[in-house]
Design an enzyme around this catalytic site. Structure first.
Site, PDB file in Angstrom:
ATOM      1  N   GLU A 187      31.697  11.289 -26.218  1.00 55.97           N
ATOM      2  CA  GLU A 187      31.503  10.432 -25.026  1.00 55.97           C
ATOM      3  C   GLU A 187      32.262   9.110 -24.849  1.00 55.97           C
ATOM      4  O   GLU A 187      31.795   8.148 -25.248  1.00 55.97           O
ATOM      5  CB  GLU A 187      30.035  10.104 -23.877  1.00 55.97           C
ATOM      6  CG  GLU A 187      29.321  11.432 -23.622  1.00 55.97           C
ATOM      7  CD  GLU A 187      30.090  11.909 -22.354  1.00 55.97           C
ATOM      8  OE1 GLU A 187      31.394  11.972 -22.177  1.00 55.97           O
ATOM      9  OE2 GLU A 187      29.522  13.080 -22.104  1.00 55.97           O
ATOM     10  N   CYS A 214      31.767   3.225 -19.147  1.00 53.44           N
ATOM     11  CA  CYS A 214      32.559   3.795 -19.164  1.00 53.44           C
ATOM     12  C   CYS A 214      33.299   4.336 -17.943  1.00 53.44           C
ATOM     13  O   CYS A 214      34.394   4.372 -18.122  1.00 53.44           O
ATOM     14  CB  CYS A 214      32.077   4.905 -20.444  1.00 53.44           C
ATOM     15  SG  CYS A 214      30.811   5.285 -19.716  1.00 53.44           S
TER      16      CYS A 214
END
Length: 503
Positions: free
Chosen positions: A259, A293
């Site tokens: 990720e 993010c």
């Protein structure tokens, strides 16, 4: 000792995590708060030998745990969820102290942990395979999923507890053990979670070594990802980090779940509800001080409404309260450290050199001292330059304009990252085009909400330089298990597949 440090110590004691000041020797790890820069702990750093010991302990626990029926494994995660409910306020406050999130976001992160525990407990009775049609009479073919082994988790500072729980809750019900290397910037929250996981295991009668914690810098992470006993490495962080982790794990034929970075955009169409869009944009762009993010980095707005939208956004930005995240009135807390503030300033400077116009914000916030507090910024860009294509982990929003939806989607996809995306429109054709195969190339695509704030039930992750991993909901649990295809012959004959004749 500062008030922040005292509060952190008291929280850790209530959570059963012990004293945060246990190492005064050289080589120890300092824990600081971005709120005021004060030292809130000092912990010992682990060695590569310590990592090997933690993996060995986790492997031994796994060998016991994999034989426990999955619904029984779910009891441990249910206990963890209950502990998180009991200590939500304390753990949420600790997240705010150590990561700089405002209180409501710290509490929200703990709620994510509770939600994934609930989901994992349900999954513990749903880890199902398939019955598959076979061409051979008197045979049955099926697929089963079995526990994988030791899962290594590397997490980032911006979600210091939620990412661990996304991985661990699923790993535990899937029959795995977990070795966790948290960010060096958020060690105290890791201590707290580790203590709660150990207590959950004790209450459920599970092996105490299922949850392992290793603290340190780069060398500790490398020792974990290089260990062949670690079946899966789930790493959250920058794309640069992912490019280092992936080949090291691949060289030993291990599994990776990555990720990585995001450079998320929202298209704002002429039909958009601008009141709704402004609310969605502001939260997505400045929540967690732009250090998610999934934070919104780019607005791609139709030229006919650009001026109106920018004016509304600038007005909203100028009213944002910036300050200590422990104050209830604050909406924007500090950046994690001075280096992040320097990157923020440098990106604005480069954008202006590229022809951009600073609409609002930028620079340090007046009247707030001790931490790296900045004023969230909006920069109007004439085109999508290299700095716009670069993820800056700070509250920096670029504005671009478009004439046609096709042009907007091209701009949207013209970055290397592919995590999250959004479109604000009331036109069903535009919405469906954005969600289609020729629309957003991200792992997450939303309509009339921003790109941040994903729910637990859906798989979380992205494409391209974001790494391709999926965590949390949907069928993400499969990453933590191994698949076996079984064929059972209950006949007295031995027909071969594909009509092969032999003897």
């Amino acid at each position: 000792m500062t008030d922040v440090s005292t509060r952190a110590r008291e929280i850790l004691q209530r959570l059963g995590a012990g004293d945060p000041f246990v190492d005064d020797a050289s080589g120890g790890l300092d824990c600081t708060s971005p709120i005021d820069g004060s030292r809130i702990g000092r912990l010992p750093a682990h060695s590569a030998q310590d990592v090997a010991g933690a993996v060995a302990s986790a492997r031994s626990a796994f060998e016991q745990w994999r034989s426990v029926p999955a619904p029984v494994r779910g009891v441990m995660v249910r206990e963890l969820g209950q502990l998180l409910r009991e200590h939500k306020d304390d753990l949420g406050a600790l997240v705010s102290i150590e990561a700089g999130k405002i209180l409501s976001e710290g509490l929200g992160e703990v709620q994510e942990m509770i939600d994934i525990c609930d989901l994992a407990v349900g999954l513990s009775r749903q880890l199902h395979g398939l019955t598959i049609a076979t061409e051979r009479p008197g045979h049955r073919m099926m697929e089963q999923w079995h526990p994988l082994g030791v899962v290594g988790v590397i997490s980032a500072f911006n979600f210091p507890v939620a990412v661990w729980s996304w991985n661990s809750a699923l790993a535990f019900v899937c029959g795995d053990a977990v070795v966790w290397k948290p960010s060096e910037k958020t060690l105290l929250t890791a201590l707290a979670c580790h203590a709660l996981a150990r207590e959950a295991a004790r209450r459920a009668g599970a092996p105490e070594d299922l949850a392992q914690l290793v603290l340190g810098a780069r060398e500790v992470g490398q020792a974990m990802i290089d260990d062949p006993r670690v079946a899966l490495v789930s790493a959250t962080g920058s794309t640069r980090m992912g490019r280092e982790v992936a080949p090291r794990v691949a060289s030993r034929l291990g599994r990776c779940l990555l990720e990585l970075g995001g450079n998320n955009a929202a298209i704002v169409a002429p039909s958009a509800d601008l009141d709704l869009a402004v609310r969605g944009i502001v939260f997505s762009a400045v929540g967690t001080a732009g250090q998610r993010c999934t934070s919104l980095r780019r607005i791609i707005v139709h030229e006919s409404i650009k001026d109106d939208l920018v004016e509304r956004l600038a007005a909203a930005y100028e009213t944002l309260p910036v300050g200590s995240p422990l104050e209830a009135s604050t909406l924007v807390g500090p950046l994690i450290d001075a280096r992040a503030a320097e990157a923020f300033d440098a990106a604005i400077g480069q954008a202006e050199s590229d022809g951009g116009t600073l609409v609002t914000g930028g620079g340090a916030t007046e009247g707030v001292s001790g931490g790296s507090y900045v004023r969230p910024a909006i920069v109007d860009m004439p085109e999508q330059t290299d700095i716009v294509r670069t993820e800056t982990f700070a509250p920096l929003l670029y504005v671009l304009s478009y004439a046609t939806l096709e042009e907007a989607i091209t701009l949207h996809n013209d970055v290397t990252q592919g995590l999250s995306s959004a479109i604000f429109t009331l036109d069903v054709r535009e919405a469906e085009t954005f969600l289609s195969a020729t629309g957003s190339d991200c792992g997450i695509a939303n309509v009339n909400i921003g790109p941040s704030g994903a729910e637990i039930g859906g798989a979380f992750g992205g494409e391209k330089d974001t790494g391709g991993g999926r965590e949390s909901g949907s069928d993400a649990w499969r990453a933590y298990m191994r698949r076996a295809t079984n064929t059972v012959n209950y006949s007295t004959e031995l027909p071969l597949a594909q009509g092969v004749e032999f003897l």
